[in-house]
Design a protein around this motif. Sequence first.
Motif, PDB file in Angstrom:
ATOM      1  N   GLU A 121       0.833  -1.216   0.000  1.00  0.00           N
ATOM      2  CA  GLU A 121       0.000   0.000   0.000  1.00  0.00           C
ATOM      3  C   GLU A 121       0.866   1.264   0.000  1.00  0.00           C
ATOM      4  O   GLU A 121       0.521   2.263  -0.620  1.00  0.00           O
ATOM      5  N   ILE A 122       2.012   1.212   0.690  1.00  0.00           N
ATOM      6  CA  ILE A 122       2.924   2.363   0.720  1.00  0.00           C
ATOM      7  C   ILE A 122       3.478   2.634  -0.673  1.00  0.00           C
ATOM      8  O   ILE A 122       3.504   3.782  -1.154  1.00  0.00           O
ATOM      9  N   ILE A 123       3.916   1.585  -1.348  1.00  0.00           N
ATOM     10  CA  ILE A 123       4.490   1.739  -2.694  1.00  0.00           C
ATOM     11  C   ILE A 123       3.428   2.257  -3.667  1.00  0.00           C
ATOM     12  O   ILE A 123       3.693   3.158  -4.490  1.00  0.00           O
ATOM     13  N   GLU A 124       2.204   1.725  -3.575  1.00  0.00           N
ATOM     14  CA  GLU A 124       1.119   2.208  -4.440  1.00  0.00           C
ATOM     15  C   GLU A 124       0.814   3.676  -4.171  1.00  0.00           C
ATOM     16  O   GLU A 124       0.540   4.452  -5.100  1.00  0.00           O
ATOM     17  N   PHE A 125       0.856   4.067  -2.916  1.00  0.00           N
ATOM     18  CA  PHE A 125       0.610   5.460  -2.520  1.00  0.00           C
ATOM     19  C   PHE A 125       1.651   6.374  -3.173  1.00  0.00           C
ATOM     20  O   PHE A 125       1.313   7.424  -3.747  1.00  0.00           O
ATOM     21  N   ILE A 126       2.911   5.984  -3.076  1.00  0.00           N
ATOM     22  CA  ILE A 126       3.996   6.802  -3.645  1.00  0.00           C
ATOM     23  C   ILE A 126       3.867   6.876  -5.163  1.00  0.00           C
ATOM     24  O   ILE A 126       4.048   7.956  -5.767  1.00  0.00           O
ATOM     25  N   GLU A 127       3.555   5.757  -5.803  1.00  0.00           N
ATOM     26  CA  GLU A 127       3.388   5.751  -7.264  1.00  0.00           C
ATOM     27  C   GLU A 127       2.300   6.744  -7.680  1.00  0.00           C
ATOM     28  O   GLU A 127       2.468   7.491  -8.662  1.00  0.00           O
ATOM     29  N   ALA A 128       1.209   6.773  -6.938  1.00  0.00           N
ATOM     30  CA  ALA A 128       0.106   7.679  -7.273  1.00  0.00           C
ATOM     31  C   ALA A 128       0.514   9.139  -7.090  1.00  0.00           C
ATOM     32  O   ALA A 128       0.103  10.011  -7.882  1.00  0.00           O
ATOM     33  N   LEU A 129       1.320   9.436  -6.058  1.00  0.00           N
ATOM     34  CA  LEU A 129       1.798  10.808  -5.860  1.00  0.00           C
ATOM     35  C   LEU A 129       2.710  11.245  -6.998  1.00  0.00           C
ATOM     36  O   LEU A 129       2.667  12.406  -7.444  1.00  0.00           O
ATOM     37  N   ILE A 130       3.541  10.337  -7.500  1.00  0.00           N
ATOM     38  CA  ILE A 130       4.415  10.657  -8.635  1.00  0.00           C
ATOM     39  C   ILE A 130       3.580  10.942  -9.876  1.00  0.00           C
ATOM     40  O   ILE A 130       3.834  11.911 -10.615  1.00  0.00           O
ATOM     41  N   GLU A 131       2.541  10.124 -10.095  1.00  0.00           N
ATOM     42  CA  GLU A 131       1.668  10.322 -11.261  1.00  0.00           C
ATOM     43  C   GLU A 131       0.970  11.677 -11.209  1.00  0.00           C
ATOM     44  O   GLU A 131       0.707  12.297 -12.241  1.00  0.00           O
ATOM     45  N   LYS A 132       0.679  12.163  -9.997  1.00  0.00           N
ATOM     46  CA  LYS A 132      -0.006  13.446  -9.834  1.00  0.00           C
ATOM     47  C   LYS A 132       0.974  14.622  -9.750  1.00  0.00           C
ATOM     48  O   LYS A 132       0.574  15.761  -9.493  1.00  0.00           O
ATOM     49  N   PRO A 203      10.493   2.699   3.116  1.00  0.00           N
ATOM     50  CA  PRO A 203       9.748   3.968   3.102  1.00  0.00           C
ATOM     51  C   PRO A 203      10.294   4.995   4.078  1.00  0.00           C
ATOM     52  O   PRO A 203      10.960   4.652   5.067  1.00  0.00           O
ATOM     53  N   GLY A 204       9.978   6.245   3.819  1.00  0.00           N
ATOM     54  CA  GLY A 204      10.213   7.295   4.796  1.00  0.00           C
ATOM     55  C   GLY A 204       9.173   7.192   5.899  1.00  0.00           C
ATOM     56  O   GLY A 204       8.138   6.527   5.754  1.00  0.00           O
ATOM     57  N   TRP A 205       9.433   7.880   6.987  1.00  0.00           N
ATOM     58  CA  TRP A 205       8.588   7.760   8.174  1.00  0.00           C
ATOM     59  C   TRP A 205       7.152   8.236   7.923  1.00  0.00           C
ATOM     60  O   TRP A 205       6.186   7.554   8.259  1.00  0.00           O
ATOM     61  N   HIS A 206       6.995   9.395   7.299  1.00  0.00           N
ATOM     62  CA  HIS A 206       5.685  10.037   7.235  1.00  0.00           C
ATOM     63  C   HIS A 206       4.699   9.278   6.352  1.00  0.00           C
ATOM     64  O   HIS A 206       3.511   9.189   6.677  1.00  0.00           O
ATOM     65  N   ILE A 207       5.187   8.715   5.245  1.00  0.00           N
ATOM     66  CA  ILE A 207       4.298   8.029   4.309  1.00  0.00           C
ATOM     67  C   ILE A 207       3.678   6.794   4.945  1.00  0.00           C
ATOM     68  O   ILE A 207       2.578   6.359   4.580  1.00  0.00           O
ATOM     69  N   GLU A 208       4.363   6.241   5.938  1.00  0.00           N
ATOM     70  CA  GLU A 208       3.884   5.000   6.567  1.00  0.00           C
ATOM     71  C   GLU A 208       2.511   5.210   7.200  1.00  0.00           C
ATOM     72  O   GLU A 208       1.581   4.436   6.976  1.00  0.00           O
ATOM     73  N   CYS A 209       2.386   6.261   8.004  1.00  0.00           N
ATOM     74  CA  CYS A 209       1.105   6.502   8.682  1.00  0.00           C
ATOM     75  C   CYS A 209       0.011   6.876   7.685  1.00  0.00           C
ATOM     76  O   CYS A 209      -1.144   6.440   7.838  1.00  0.00           O
ATOM     77  N   SER A 210       0.344   7.665   6.675  1.00  0.00           N
ATOM     78  CA  SER A 210      -0.668   8.026   5.677  1.00  0.00           C
ATOM     79  C   SER A 210      -1.242   6.780   5.005  1.00  0.00           C
ATOM     80  O   SER A 210      -2.454   6.661   4.805  1.00  0.00           O
ATOM     81  N   ALA A 211      -0.366   5.844   4.668  1.00  0.00           N
ATOM     82  CA  ALA A 211      -0.817   4.617   4.006  1.00  0.00           C
ATOM     83  C   ALA A 211      -1.662   3.761   4.937  1.00  0.00           C
ATOM     84  O   ALA A 211      -2.659   3.159   4.521  1.00  0.00           O
ATOM     85  N   MET A 212      -1.275   3.710   6.213  1.00  0.00           N
ATOM     86  CA  MET A 212      -2.027   2.887   7.159  1.00  0.00           C
ATOM     87  C   MET A 212      -3.386   3.496   7.475  1.00  0.00           C
ATOM     88  O   MET A 212      -4.385   2.780   7.616  1.00  0.00           O
TER      89      MET A 212
END
Length: 465
Positions: A121-132, A203-212
Amino acid sequence: MAIHMYNTLTRRKEVFTPLEENRVKMYVCGPTVYNYIHIGNARPAVVFDMVRRYLEYKGYDVEYVSNFTDVDDKIIRAAQDAGEDVFQLAERFIEKYHEDTEALGVREADAHPRVTNTMDEIIEFIEALIEKDYAYEAGGDVYFHTKAFPDYGKLSGQAVDELRSGARIEVGEQKKDPLDFALWKKAKDKEIKWESPWSEGRPGWHIECSAMVKKYLGDTIDIHAGGQDLTFPHHENEVAQSEALTGKQMANYWLHNGYIQIDNEKMSKSLGNFVLVNELIEQHDPKVVRFFILQAHYRHPLNFNQELLESAASGLGRIQTFIQNVQHRRKESANLGESEVWLNRMEKYKKRFIDEMDDDFHTANAITTMFEFVKEGNRYLDEANTSTNVLDAMLQLFEEWGRVLGVAFIPEEELLDEEVDTLIQQRKEARENRQFQKADEIRDQLTEKGIILEDTAQGTRWKRG
């Protein structure tokens, strides 16, 4: 009266209005598991457990999620220093966290997600941010581009230009802006790592909580909570990356507890004044530690020292002595006294307690209300005639207050030997009649009271655990 809570996002008290009627989605940032928790970690665990309990008391169905950060620079260093596997070290301290917080009366969360179980879920989250176009890859690292998010700084109230002027780009970083923060870090030699589209890393620290938060509670939640020290940069960065992805507000209410001080000094490793919970509860009743934490309003600094802890023990003892006196009087009391006046008086104290809790969970004032009630209740116990209705209502009131605060004020009465023998005989008869479920229920009842059974050829023996 409705619940009012101080919202860090708006910097004022607001009436609490959930997204869905009678349902609350709540996320609390949990610990980074590289060591035993200290009293500063215990405060948010206790405080937001109390918030959850009070919301439930008011009729809300609370979905409560609190994470474990089990991948982090601190964990890697601690494992290297101990010559231990990173995952084993994290698992060991997660178990210790559960032991310590359970002792403090903290209920299990509905979910305790871990970073290591949320990697996809973290990797998918980051991929979507790059796309945007909110994130970019640089040399195997991925950074969030803060300039692309106009509302950056809104949670903490920080002036972005001042933050930028004070920020620095470290050696090896390939940021476009000093305020950009890591979403993915390329692994260094001998570090734990996961496959990703950008590099083997973590992952970096902050993205972890956002994904969870997104995985377990959805795009927008009611309450996001944690320690005051997390407001910036952790929670600020959560807001930026989550709202950049979804276009929706991440959380409607942000709650932050104040700092712990040790003898009026900020607790810090450099000062060597850390107080570990596992050591503290070996020396003091965990119930006293929880009561001490709740004697201050959660947003205020909490000063810790032995004298203040002993004062909390004395205060808790006053309440428990009063309850024991009520229980004793109840056993001998006939329904002789006038009850209506006292029952009405108790309703006023109950309302005062609720009013204080409705005012941003003001446990300090709520506990003061309890002490005032004890003082007046003792005068009632001095009367020649007391009413069983009043005495029962007193016990019920403290049961309610204890449920809200997570402190069991009313001690369970120990079973008498003859009561144990009677239950064992009932269990024997149930087994002979093949009523095995009933027999198991009686065994469980005895176990809860600390009675250990041993079935032998000569019959059932028992002892107190």
